[in-house]
Design a protein around this motif. Structure first.
Motif: not given
Length: 382
Positions: A204-205, A249-252, A28-30, A244-245
């Motif tokens: 979460l981050n 972080g949520l992806r891992t 996803p973009p910023i 965006w950060l």
């Protein structure tokens, strides 16, 4: 409620399967823009008016969290404190609220200071004692029960389902600070809570480079509309880059938290036998008060936080924290680096935290290295 067809791990790792329609990008973009074009007729047919309330960068992390928590909507805030205080600021002066005796110290100070001066009737109670909560409820007057489970830094466990039932019988909301449990181990909305809060700065981050907070609601109702109004009117929103950060972080999240929880469990068991440690506080230990409740409402582990009480007292605890090499002496939790802290020194003379307590946030380093570092620090301090 979320109707996403995939399991939570897939939801988080894939960012809900994000794919940019124009470019095919999977990240996803910023969106840094603060404002948006009106239509020729002065309408906003694309749904965006002003970035304080309508930033597209918020969409993916908010929808991801709603799916992970099985909630109806999620708001992102500039900090965990901004998220937590928004829930209380959506109430009316004179409303009665029940809050834990043991909770995040900054929120406790705000509740017993500015919130009471503003007009809330704030009452502390041992929320792990369901009978004590029942006795403190004032039907028709109590508007909110706020709980934190596991509660920082003694990791006390509160029965979410039992308190949700009590709250609703009294006409109150139940809000849960689930920062330590994360959606990996607990989904409070599924247990009857109305709102779940996270200090997204933490797990979460997960990289100690974002200050953020989130609220997720079970339903879109009048009270949620009031909370959204507080967010927009007070301006406690997250910046585009921070949002965006947070999504990154949520992806891992699941990979990190599962490792940290398993490591914390192992450390708790090993430290329980350490000659310099008088007590280990961790919900995953069978002898821990609240272990049975935690086992019912947490799945796949008990979180990456634990505390130890040093047998020789305050000075030995402070000395042990000074003797570590891998653990970092720093505030916060939930990052990839392991942190150690003497909490009573941080919270000051009104803190309920024992003087001999060290709080540990387990990171992603080698488990054996972490134990050996603590072992030598404790032995040198004893």
């Amino acid at each position: 409620m979320s109707d996403h067809p995939h399991r939570p791990e897939t939801i988080a790792a894939s960012a809900l399967g994000y794919e940019d329609a124009a470019s095919g990008a999977i990240i996803p973009p910023i969106h840094p823009s603060t404002t948006y074009i009106r239509d020729p007729d002065n309408a906003y047919s694309r749904g965006r008016v002003y970035a304080r309330a309508d930033n597209p960068t918020f969409d993916t992390p908010a929808r991801t969290l709603s799916a992970l928590e099985n909630g109806a909507d999620t708001l992102l805030f500039a900090s965990g404190m901004a998220a937590a205080t928004a829930v209380f600021m959506a109430l009316d002066p004179g409303d009665h609220v029940l809050v834990p005796d043991e909770m995040y110290w900054a929120l406790r100070n705000w509740l017993h200071g500015p919130a009471t001066r503003w007009g809330l009737r704030v009452e502390g109670v041992d929320t792990s004692d369901t009978d004590a909560v029942r006795a403190s409820l004032r039907p028709g007057e109590t508007r909110l029960i706020w709980i934190e489970t596991p509660a920082n830094p003694l990791w006390t466990i509160t029965d979410i389902m039992a308190l949700a039932e009590l709250a609703h019988e009294a006409g109150a909301w139940l809000a849960v600070d689930s920062t330590v449990a994360t959606p990996v181990h607990c989904r409070p909305l599924d247990l009857g809570a109305d709102i779940v809060m996270h200090s997204a700065t933490k797990y979460l981050n997960g990289h100690s480079d974002v200050i953020a907070g989130t609220l997720t609601t079970a339903r879109m109702d009048e009270q949620w509309a009031r909370i959204k109004a507080v967010q927009t009117q007070q301006g406690g929103i997250l910046g585009s880059f921070e949002a965006w950060l947070l999504q990154r972080g949520l992806r891992t999240l699941f990979a990190r938290v599962r490792w940290q929880s398993a490591a914390a469990q192992s450390l708790a068991e090993r430290l329980s036998a350490h000659p310099a440690v008088s007590e280990v506080l961790y919900p995953g230990l069978p002898g821990f008060r609240g272990h049975g409740v935690a086992a019912r409402q947490m799945t796949g582990g008990f979180g990456g936080m634990l505390s130890i009480r040093v047998k020789s007292g305050r000075q030995a605890a402070i000395a042990a924290a000074a003797n570590v090499g891998i653990w970092r002496r720093a505030t916060s939790l939930g990052g990839v680096e392991s942190l150690i802290e003497h909490r009573a020194s941080i919270e000051g003379p009104t803190s309920p935290v024992p003087d001999d307590l060290l709080r540990l946030s387990v990171g992603l380093e080698s488990l054996d290295d972490l134990f050996e570092d603590l072992d030598q620090a404790l032995r040198r301090a004893d």
